[in-house]
Design an enzyme around this catalytic site. Sequence first.
Site, mmCIF file in Angstrom:
data_model
loop_
_atom_site.group_PDB
_atom_site.id
_atom_site.type_symbol
_atom_site.label_atom_id
_atom_site.label_comp_id
_atom_site.label_asym_id
_atom_site.label_seq_id
_atom_site.Cartn_x
_atom_site.Cartn_y
_atom_site.Cartn_z
ATOM 1 N N ARG A 1 -8.543 -2.619 -12.308
ATOM 2 C CA ARG A 1 -8.543 -1.164 -12.152
ATOM 3 C C ARG A 1 -9.943 -0.609 -11.930
ATOM 4 O O ARG A 1 -10.120 0.591 -11.710
ATOM 5 C CB ARG A 1 -7.942 -0.503 -13.412
ATOM 6 C CG ARG A 1 -6.520 -0.926 -13.717
ATOM 7 C CD ARG A 1 -6.057 -0.375 -15.055
ATOM 8 N NE ARG A 1 -5.569 0.975 -14.960
ATOM 9 C CZ ARG A 1 -4.285 1.315 -14.849
ATOM 10 N NH1 ARG A 1 -3.348 0.408 -14.840
ATOM 11 N NH2 ARG A 1 -3.919 2.572 -14.756
ATOM 12 N N TYR B 1 -11.227 1.710 -9.000
ATOM 13 C CA TYR B 1 -10.800 3.117 -9.106
ATOM 14 C C TYR B 1 -11.514 3.804 -10.267
ATOM 15 O O TYR B 1 -12.144 4.850 -10.082
ATOM 16 C CB TYR B 1 -9.290 3.146 -9.306
ATOM 17 C CG TYR B 1 -8.675 4.515 -9.354
ATOM 18 C CD1 TYR B 1 -8.526 5.275 -8.191
ATOM 19 C CD2 TYR B 1 -8.215 5.063 -10.557
ATOM 20 C CE1 TYR B 1 -7.937 6.534 -8.230
ATOM 21 C CE2 TYR B 1 -7.626 6.319 -10.611
ATOM 22 C CZ TYR B 1 -7.487 7.047 -9.438
ATOM 23 O OH TYR B 1 -6.906 8.293 -9.484
ATOM 24 N N GLY C 1 -15.243 3.755 -9.771
ATOM 25 C CA GLY C 1 -15.491 4.572 -8.572
ATOM 26 C C GLY C 1 -15.470 6.056 -8.921
ATOM 27 O O GLY C 1 -16.345 6.822 -8.508
ATOM 28 N N VAL D 1 4.970 4.905 -11.991
ATOM 29 C CA VAL D 1 6.129 4.711 -12.845
ATOM 30 C C VAL D 1 7.250 5.714 -12.557
ATOM 31 O O VAL D 1 8.430 5.326 -12.520
ATOM 32 C CB VAL D 1 5.715 4.699 -14.337
ATOM 33 C CG1 VAL D 1 5.239 6.058 -14.818
ATOM 34 C CG2 VAL D 1 6.825 4.173 -15.201
ATOM 35 N N SER E 1 7.972 7.410 -9.737
ATOM 36 C CA SER E 1 8.638 7.132 -8.451
ATOM 37 C C SER E 1 9.436 5.823 -8.545
ATOM 38 O O SER E 1 10.567 5.736 -8.054
ATOM 39 C CB SER E 1 7.629 7.100 -7.311
ATOM 40 O OG SER E 1 6.444 6.454 -7.681
ATOM 41 N N PRO F 1 -3.715 0.775 -19.774
ATOM 42 C CA PRO F 1 -4.030 1.576 -20.962
ATOM 43 C C PRO F 1 -2.822 1.729 -21.890
ATOM 44 O O PRO F 1 -1.697 1.959 -21.424
ATOM 45 C CB PRO F 1 -4.455 2.920 -20.370
ATOM 46 C CG PRO F 1 -4.930 2.598 -18.990
ATOM 47 C CD PRO F 1 -4.041 1.486 -18.529
#
Length: 317
Positions: free
Chosen positions: A140, A143, A146, A185, A187, A270
């Site tokens: 992760r 992202y 970033g 999750v 969708s 998480p």
Amino acid sequence: MRILVTGGAGFIGSHLVDRLMEAGHEVLCLDNFYTGTKRNIVKWLNHPYFELIRHDITEPIRVEVDQIYHLACPASPIHYQYNPVKTIKTNVIGTLYMLGLAKRIGARFLLASTSEVYGDPEVHPQPEEYRGNVNPIGPRSCYDEGKRVAETLAFDYHLQNGVEIRVARIFNTYGSRMLENDGRVVSNFVVQALKGEPLTVYGKGSQTRSFCYVSDLVEGLIRLMNNEHTGPINLGNPDEYTILQLAQAVQQMVNPDTEIIFKDLPKDDPQRRRPDITKAKTLLGWQPTIPLQEGLKTTIADFRDRLTAEGDSLVSR
Ligand code: NAD
Ligand code: UDP
């Protein structure tokens, strides 16, 4: 006002474009269509106040605007992990160019940051002062790190060059126009339930998230942009659910016969996440108004319409 929305053809961006267009602004929607689609903004294509720019923000661009909502960046783990180096370029180089643009033209700049800057948090709920628990070299990281650099860039352009910035830390947001295949999750569960497939809960489903309906989130972004506080300010719904509870809610609403199955928990997922929204409440007078059941109803109806139009055979209740 003339307003640039980067990532404007995406899920949140297109809802924001709708609100800005409805308020009578001139809107420039910039997108490279990686996870966004023209379908999301098609209704504005012939409007005289709307302009669509196909552009990748890792390349520089010059336009004249008063405000920049900077949302361009894939947001779902599947899409941001597909090409992690590109995700970093989008967050770092792309944000750098957008801040450089804001500096040159004197535009106010809002960064769509994320609750992922808190990583797998050891503090619960998460206030803005919490500095996070992020793995710098995990799946992760492209992202999370970033976005952390994007925040740093925004504050350094503010301190060094006086750019007017606003930083929103957005928590899990859902609603109509989410991509069917983006792996997030809400969708996933809704599409699975509508197609009569088992709902895939990762791990035991005891990890928690707090889900904000997209119209609430967009209202928070607009308030933040037009207020005097730089942030960072958490924007999210503080109602916290386990992932298993979410699966059961979707199961009940779409088809109680749907099976729930358990799969491996992804690395660095998480365990708990809930925003402390005291700042948003006191500084912006903002808090979410749409409860999960109501937001899910709208989201389910939107997916039902789209999947039916695509010719999928759906489970009817
Ligand atoms: P999305 O993937 O639907 O939208 C992102 C948009 O940016 C897409 O239209 C995509 O095509 C475009 N884009 C990606 N890379 C680009 C590039 N290099 N150049 C130009 N355009 C590019 O995601 P979303 O859920 O609408 O998220 C929008 C923003 O909000 C993102 O910055 C995301 O990090 C942030 N955010 C979203 C959530 C959430 O739960 N949805 C949570 C936290 C933060
Ligand atoms: N998740 C799940 N089943 C799915 C998709 C996701 O159980 O089909 C879990 C995922 O492991 C995470 C939570 O749901 O714990 C939220 O995942 P999402 O990708 O939507 O958002 P993020 O993890 O970035 O908050």
